[in-house]
Write a protein that holds these residues in place. Sequence first.
Motif, mmCIF file in Angstrom:
data_model
loop_
_atom_site.group_PDB
_atom_site.id
_atom_site.type_symbol
_atom_site.label_atom_id
_atom_site.label_comp_id
_atom_site.label_asym_id
_atom_site.label_seq_id
_atom_site.Cartn_x
_atom_site.Cartn_y
_atom_site.Cartn_z
ATOM 1 N N MET A 1 0.824 -1.196 0.000
ATOM 2 C CA MET A 1 0.000 0.000 0.000
ATOM 3 C C MET A 1 0.872 1.266 0.000
ATOM 4 O O MET A 1 0.615 2.228 -0.736
ATOM 5 N N LEU A 2 1.921 1.271 0.818
ATOM 6 C CA LEU A 2 2.829 2.419 0.859
ATOM 7 C C LEU A 2 3.469 2.630 -0.507
ATOM 8 O O LEU A 2 3.547 3.764 -1.008
ATOM 9 N N LEU A 3 3.949 1.560 -1.121
ATOM 10 C CA LEU A 3 4.575 1.661 -2.436
ATOM 11 C C LEU A 3 3.589 2.206 -3.472
ATOM 12 O O LEU A 3 3.959 3.011 -4.328
ATOM 13 N N ALA A 4 2.323 1.780 -3.391
ATOM 14 C CA ALA A 4 1.302 2.259 -4.330
ATOM 15 C C ALA A 4 1.115 3.767 -4.199
ATOM 16 O O ALA A 4 1.028 4.488 -5.211
ATOM 17 N N PHE A 5 1.072 4.268 -2.960
ATOM 18 C CA PHE A 5 0.937 5.705 -2.747
ATOM 19 C C PHE A 5 2.163 6.454 -3.282
ATOM 20 O O PHE A 5 2.036 7.523 -3.894
ATOM 21 N N VAL A 6 3.332 5.892 -3.048
ATOM 22 C CA VAL A 6 4.567 6.527 -3.512
ATOM 23 C C VAL A 6 4.586 6.615 -5.040
ATOM 24 O O VAL A 6 4.923 7.654 -5.621
ATOM 25 N N ILE A 7 4.213 5.531 -5.697
ATOM 26 C CA ILE A 7 4.191 5.518 -7.166
ATOM 27 C C ILE A 7 3.175 6.523 -7.698
ATOM 28 O O ILE A 7 3.445 7.257 -8.662
ATOM 29 N N LEU A 8 1.988 6.570 -7.071
ATOM 30 C CA LEU A 8 0.956 7.508 -7.505
ATOM 31 C C LEU A 8 1.462 8.947 -7.379
ATOM 32 O O LEU A 8 1.304 9.758 -8.313
ATOM 33 N N TYR A 9 2.059 9.268 -6.238
ATOM 34 C CA TYR A 9 2.593 10.617 -6.033
ATOM 35 C C TYR A 9 3.679 10.924 -7.058
ATOM 36 O O TYR A 9 3.734 12.020 -7.623
ATOM 37 N N TRP A 10 4.528 9.969 -7.304
ATOM 38 C CA TRP A 10 5.633 10.147 -8.253
ATOM 39 C C TRP A 10 5.105 10.462 -9.652
ATOM 40 O O TRP A 10 5.571 11.390 -10.314
ATOM 41 N N VAL A 11 4.108 9.699 -10.087
ATOM 42 C CA VAL A 11 3.533 9.895 -11.421
ATOM 43 C C VAL A 11 2.866 11.266 -11.530
ATOM 44 O O VAL A 11 3.024 11.981 -12.527
ATOM 45 N N ILE A 12 2.106 11.654 -10.498
ATOM 46 C CA ILE A 12 1.416 12.945 -10.514
ATOM 47 C C ILE A 12 2.426 14.095 -10.590
ATOM 48 O O ILE A 12 2.258 15.043 -11.375
ATOM 49 N N SER A 13 3.478 14.029 -9.789
ATOM 50 C CA SER A 13 4.450 15.124 -9.772
ATOM 51 C C SER A 13 5.200 15.231 -11.089
ATOM 52 O O SER A 13 5.485 16.344 -11.568
ATOM 53 N N VAL A 14 5.519 14.091 -11.705
ATOM 54 C CA VAL A 14 6.167 14.124 -13.018
ATOM 55 C C VAL A 14 5.214 14.728 -14.052
ATOM 56 O O VAL A 14 5.611 15.525 -14.908
ATOM 57 N N GLY A 15 3.935 14.364 -13.948
ATOM 58 C CA GLY A 15 2.931 14.923 -14.860
ATOM 59 C C GLY A 15 2.820 16.437 -14.727
ATOM 60 O O GLY A 15 2.703 17.152 -15.731
ATOM 61 N N ILE A 16 2.873 16.936 -13.489
ATOM 62 C CA ILE A 16 2.820 18.389 -13.263
ATOM 63 C C ILE A 16 4.046 19.062 -13.876
ATOM 64 O O ILE A 16 3.953 20.140 -14.489
ATOM 65 N N GLY A 17 5.199 18.418 -13.728
ATOM 66 C CA GLY A 17 6.417 18.960 -14.323
ATOM 67 C C GLY A 17 6.328 19.035 -15.838
ATOM 68 O O GLY A 17 6.753 20.025 -16.454
ATOM 69 N N LEU A 18 5.736 18.014 -16.462
ATOM 70 C CA LEU A 18 5.575 18.022 -17.917
ATOM 71 C C LEU A 18 4.553 19.075 -18.350
ATOM 72 O O LEU A 18 4.692 19.696 -19.407
ATOM 73 N N TRP A 19 3.525 19.283 -17.534
ATOM 74 C CA TRP A 19 2.553 20.347 -17.835
ATOM 75 C C TRP A 19 3.248 21.706 -17.811
ATOM 76 O O TRP A 19 2.998 22.564 -18.668
#
Length: 495
Positions: free
Chosen positions: A1-19
Motif C-alpha cells: 500500500m505504501l509503495l502504491a501511494f509513492v508511485i501515484l505521487y511520483w507519477v502525478i508530480s512528473v505529470g505536473i512537471g511536464l505540464w
Amino acid sequence: MLLAFVILYWVISVGIGLWAATRVHNTKDFAIAGRHLPFYMVTATVFATWFGSETVLGIPATFLNEGMHGVVADPFGAALCLILVGLFFAAPLYRLNLLTIGDFYKQRFGRSVEVLTTVAIVISYLGWVGAQITALGLVFNVVSGGEISKLGGMLIGSSTILVYTLFGGMWAVAVTDFLQMIIIMLGMLWIGGEVSGMVGGVGAVVEHAAQAGKFNLMPALDLKEIVGFVAAWVTMMLGSIPQQDVFQRVQSSKTEKIAVWGSILGGSLYFLFAFVPMFLAYSATLIDPGMVQALIGQDPQMILPRLVIDHAPLIAQVMFFGALLSAIKSCASATLLAPSVTFTENILRPMMGPISDHKLLTTMRIVTLAFTVLVTLYAINSKASIFKMVENAYQITLVMAFVPLAFGVYWKRATKQGALLAIFFGLVTWLSILIAGPDDPFVPAQFAGLLASLGGMILGSLLPQWVAHELPGRDLHAEMHLRTAAHTGHVAHHG
C-alpha cells in the motif's frame, strides 16, 4: 500500500512537471523561467532546492553521531548562505539581467575566468546531485520492502526526474518545487506530531538530547578545533554562494525585491524545518534504542526511514516518504538543470559560433541528459555518505569561485589578474594539502584554499598588471553602481 501511494505521487508530480514544460518557448524560459516567478514561488523553490536528501537523512545521522557541533555546515552554514545571497548578492546580480553565474565572471573578468569558474561550478554539482540519486535508491528500496534494489531505485529516480527537467527546465522545477514545499512542510509536521506522541512530547526529547550533550554547538577552546569549526561553517555558507542554482532563483524572480526577500525567507524556512528531521532521528533513540544501536555504526542514514516503517501508522508513512521524495526530487531536478545550463552557455556556446536560440535550447537539453547519466554513474560508484557528498561538493567553489564573485561585485579595483591569481592560489593550496598534506591538517584544505584565494585576489589586483584587464562589451562594476543609483533616484549627474 505504501509503495502504491509513492508511485501515484511520483507519477502525478512528473505529470505536473511536464505540464509546466508547455511554458518553455526559448532558452530564457528554460534557464530562468523568463524572469516571471512571483514571490511565493521563488521562496518555495529556494526552500525546496535546499531541503534535500541530506536534510532528511544526512543531517540527522550526523547529529546522532556528533551532536549540533557536527552539523554546523548544514543547516547553519547552508541557511546563512541563502540569507547572505538575499542581503548582499541578489540585488546587484539581478540588475545585470544575465542568464548564468558564468556570464558575470565573463563580463567582469573575461573569458579565461569565466571558463575556470564554470568548470569548478559544474564539478561541484557531482557531489550534490549524486547525494540525491543515492537517496532515491535508498527510498525506493525501503518502501518496496527490498523488492526494488538500491541500484534500481537510483535508475528509476534519475530517469523520471530527467524527463520533466529535460523538457520543462526552470518552469518545471519552480512549479514542482511549490507543490513539494507544501508536501515537505505538511509531511514533516505530521510525522513530527506522530513521533512526539510516542515519546511524551517535544520537551521530553529536547531534555534527553540536552542531557546527552547534543546541543553543544561551539568548539572546545582549542585553536585547532576553532579553525576546523570555522572551516566547516564557511564551506557551505560561502562555497555555495557562487552556484548556478542560487543564481537561477535570483534571476527567475519577477522583480528585484522578490529576488532579495525570496532568498531570505526561503533560507529562514529551511533553517527552521531542518530541525524536524533531527528531532525525529533523536526520538528514535527513545522509541527503539536497539535499532539505533544496530544502525548507528553501519548505516545511520537508515535510522529515520526504519523508525517510520517499523513504528508509524500507514498515513504517517505516506506523509513522511511523500515529504522525503519531495525533498529529493526538488533538489535533484534543480541541481541537474543548473550545471547543464551554465556548461552550455559558458563553455559550449562560445565554441559554436553564431547559433539560433532554438539550437541553443536543444543543446541545453542534450547536456542535461549527458549530465544526468554522468552523475548517476558517480552516485552508483561513490562510497561517501549523503552528508559528506554534499559538504564536500562546495569545497571547489569555495576555493575557486567565491572570492572572484564577492570582490567582483564589491571591489572596484578587482582585476582579471587578481581573479586569475585567486583561482590559481586557491586551487593549488587546496589540492596540495589534500594530496600531499597530513591526514588531519591544522588548517583544513578548503579553508587554507579560501585564504590563499583571498590573498591572490588582493595581490593580483594591486600589483602591476601583467595580465590585461579588458571588460568585454561593458564595465560591469560601473553598470552595477549606475543601476543602484538609478534605483535610489540619484543618477542626475551620471549622464
